[in-house]
Scaffold this active site. Structure first.
Site, short mmCIF file in Angstrom:
data_model
loop_
_atom_site.label_atom_id
_atom_site.label_comp_id
_atom_site.label_asym_id
_atom_site.label_seq_id
_atom_site.Cartn_x
_atom_site.Cartn_y
_atom_site.Cartn_z
N TYR A 1 -3.89 44.96 46.77
CA TYR A 1 -4.46 43.60 46.68
C TYR A 1 -4.93 43.08 48.04
O TYR A 1 -5.59 42.06 48.11
CB TYR A 1 -3.44 42.61 46.06
CG TYR A 1 -2.90 43.01 44.72
CD1 TYR A 1 -3.52 43.98 43.94
CD2 TYR A 1 -1.75 42.42 44.19
CE1 TYR A 1 -3.01 44.35 42.70
CE2 TYR A 1 -1.24 42.79 42.95
CZ TYR A 1 -1.87 43.76 42.23
OH TYR A 1 -1.36 44.14 41.00
N HIS B 1 2.13 52.13 41.79
CA HIS B 1 1.14 51.29 41.10
C HIS B 1 0.51 51.97 39.89
O HIS B 1 0.26 51.34 38.87
CB HIS B 1 0.05 50.88 42.10
CG HIS B 1 -0.66 49.61 41.76
ND1 HIS B 1 -1.19 48.79 42.71
CD2 HIS B 1 -0.91 49.01 40.57
CE1 HIS B 1 -1.74 47.74 42.11
NE2 HIS B 1 -1.59 47.86 40.82
N1 LIG Z 1 0.34 46.68 37.82
C1 LIG Z 1 -0.94 46.52 37.56
O1 LIG Z 1 -1.72 47.49 37.45
C2 LIG Z 1 -1.46 45.15 37.37
C3 LIG Z 1 -0.70 44.07 37.76
N2 LIG Z 1 -1.14 42.80 37.61
C4 LIG Z 1 -0.29 41.70 38.11
O2 LIG Z 1 -0.25 40.65 37.17
C5 LIG Z 1 -0.76 39.46 37.76
C6 LIG Z 1 -1.45 38.64 36.71
O3 LIG Z 1 -2.58 39.35 36.22
P1 LIG Z 1 -3.74 38.63 35.43
O4 LIG Z 1 -4.56 39.65 34.74
O5 LIG Z 1 -4.42 37.67 36.34
O6 LIG Z 1 -2.83 37.82 34.39
P2 LIG Z 1 -2.93 36.76 33.27
O7 LIG Z 1 -3.33 37.42 32.00
O8 LIG Z 1 -1.65 36.07 33.33
O9 LIG Z 1 -4.15 35.80 33.65
C7 LIG Z 1 -4.07 34.83 34.64
C8 LIG Z 1 -5.39 34.07 34.60
O10 LIG Z 1 -5.50 33.37 33.36
C9 LIG Z 1 -6.14 32.14 33.61
N3 LIG Z 1 -5.85 31.25 32.46
C10 LIG Z 1 -4.68 30.67 32.14
N4 LIG Z 1 -4.81 29.94 31.02
C11 LIG Z 1 -6.08 30.05 30.62
C12 LIG Z 1 -6.82 29.51 29.52
N5 LIG Z 1 -6.27 28.70 28.62
N6 LIG Z 1 -8.12 29.85 29.42
C13 LIG Z 1 -8.71 30.66 30.33
N7 LIG Z 1 -8.07 31.20 31.40
C14 LIG Z 1 -6.76 30.90 31.54
C15 LIG Z 1 -5.53 31.71 34.93
O11 LIG Z 1 -6.28 30.71 35.54
C16 LIG Z 1 -5.51 33.01 35.69
O12 LIG Z 1 -6.72 33.21 36.38
C17 LIG Z 1 -1.63 39.94 38.91
O13 LIG Z 1 -1.84 38.96 39.89
C18 LIG Z 1 -0.83 41.11 39.40
O14 LIG Z 1 0.22 40.65 40.21
C19 LIG Z 1 -2.35 42.55 37.01
C20 LIG Z 1 -3.16 43.58 36.59
C21 LIG Z 1 -2.80 44.97 36.77
O1 LIG Z 2 -2.96 45.64 39.76
C1 LIG Z 2 -4.03 45.22 39.33
C2 LIG Z 2 -5.30 45.92 39.27
C3 LIG Z 2 -5.47 46.86 40.41
C4 LIG Z 2 -6.12 46.56 41.57
N1 LIG Z 2 -6.07 47.67 42.35
C5 LIG Z 2 -5.39 48.65 41.72
C6 LIG Z 2 -5.05 49.93 42.13
C7 LIG Z 2 -4.32 50.72 41.25
C8 LIG Z 2 -3.95 50.25 40.00
C9 LIG Z 2 -4.29 48.96 39.59
C10 LIG Z 2 -4.99 48.18 40.47
#
Ligand SMILES: NC(=O)C1=CN([C@@H]2O[C@H](COP(=O)(O)OP(=O)(O)OC[C@H]3O[C@@H](n4cnc5c(N)ncnc54)[C@H](O)[C@@H]3O)[C@@H](O)[C@H]2O)C=CC1
Ligand SMILES: O=CCc1c[nH]c2ccccc12
Length: 303
Positions: free
Chosen positions: A51, A107
């Protein structure tokens, strides 16, 4: 306590809701948004090497004045810049301004160089060196976990995965497998039906339930994820939304509400499948007719 901490298989506990830093970018805005999340009451921050805002996250953590033991910090080894696990965790703790992280995740299994067992051995060393209290994985399928568990000395405590009603049917066996093996599931992108696929069946079902309960649809989706016993990792730059996420821990959905969300999820998943199939079929038909046209233009007899 609404979002009760969850027990992990190594004896530690994890706060069951986290603020994620993926979409915050970097610089002052990223610092301000982590700061805001801490002020609102989040004590679990989920970041990653990928990130590129661990340093900003660290500054916000230090400026918060919160004691280290009152914070839960997760970061991830993303295989970024070709760095190995040992170098990466040393960078992460330096940037985060801490002696250790609470949870260090791989990750993605396909970014774990050179292979899952070797990568996991390196993760086990991170724990042995005291740089992470707990170690886990992210985006691991059952087959990936089977490979890992076959040679692991330390079991992963958690698997952070994509988790929302449109993928519920696909992810349920993985959740079951993780539960059976004492691995806690962490849900990311739980709000996908509102953010990336708005207007679909789950959006409609969640809105209907939200109106009846006088809450917001995003709170209903977080409450649905919570009902599965997972840690929820979410995010927002808006304070009001963050407050809503925290109070969503108090929402108890009925069995009928849960069934309605899952039925809407299954319907949306079927529609997505049909859409993908049709898009591919039309694409193939188009390529085929172009190829036939080209052959006939070149005088090649294919039929
Ligand atoms: N391990 C991995 O590969 C991944 C991890 N993550 C982690 O999860 C965290 C959250 O991921 P997100 O996909 O952002 O999660 P999320 O599905 O919780 O979405 C959050 C977003 O939803 C928006 N939101 C909330 N209520 C809403 C509504 N009623 N209408 C429209 N938009 C609305 C918020 O403003 C925010 O931008 C990331 O920051 C990261 O830390 C996310 C993706 C991949
Ligand atoms: O974790 C959220 C999405 C993302 C951004 N960079 C990477 C790298 C590897 C896996 C997932 C992601």
């Amino acid at each position: 306590m609404p979002w009760d901490p969850i027990q992990l298989n190594d004896g530690t506990k994890i706060p069951s809701v986290a603020f994620g830093t993926w979409t915050l970018g970097n610089g002052q805005p990223a610092r301000d948004h982590v700061d805001q999340a801490l002020e609102t009451g989040f004590d679990h921050i989920d970041t990653a090497q990928a990130y590129r805002n661990e340093e900003e996250t660290g500054t916000a953590l230090q400026d918060s004045g919160l004691a280290r033991e009152d914070l839960y910090i997760t970061t991830k080894y993303s295989g970024r810049d070709g760095l190995d696990v040992n170098t990466s965790i040393h960078n992460s703790v330096k940037w985060l301004g801490v002696k250790y992280v609470d949870l260090y995740l791989v990750h993605h299994p396909r970014l774990a160089v050179p292979d899952i067992p070797t990568n996991w051995q390196q993760m086990e060393k991170v724990k042995a060196d005291g740089l992470a209290k707990s170690i886990g994985v992210s985006n691991f399928e059952i087959a990936d976990l089977e490979i890992l568990l076959a040679s692991a000395k330390v079991k992963p405590v958690a698997n952070q995965i994509l988790f929302h009603p449109y993928v519920w049917q696909r992810q349920a066996p993985l959740l079951e497998y993780c539960k059976k093996n004492g691995i806690v599931v962490e849900a990311y992108s739980a709000l996908t039906p509102l953010t990336r696929q708005p207007g679909g069946p789950v959006d409609k079902a969640a809105t209907q339930i939200a109106n009846r309960l006088s809450v917001k649809p995003e709170q209903v989706l977080l409450a649905w994820a919570k009902s599965k016993g997972v840690v929820v990792v979410t995010s927002s730059t808006k304070k009001e939304r963050l407050e809503g996420y925290l109070s969503a821990g108090d929402i108890e959905l009925s069995d009928d509400d849960i069934a309605a969300i899952e039925a809407a999820g299954a319907l949306g998943a079927r529609r997505n499948l049909v859409r993908t199939f049709l898009t591919r079929a039309i694409g193939l038909a188009l390529v085929g007719s172009l190829a036939l046209g080209a052959c006939s233009y070149l005088g090649i007899d294919v039929l």
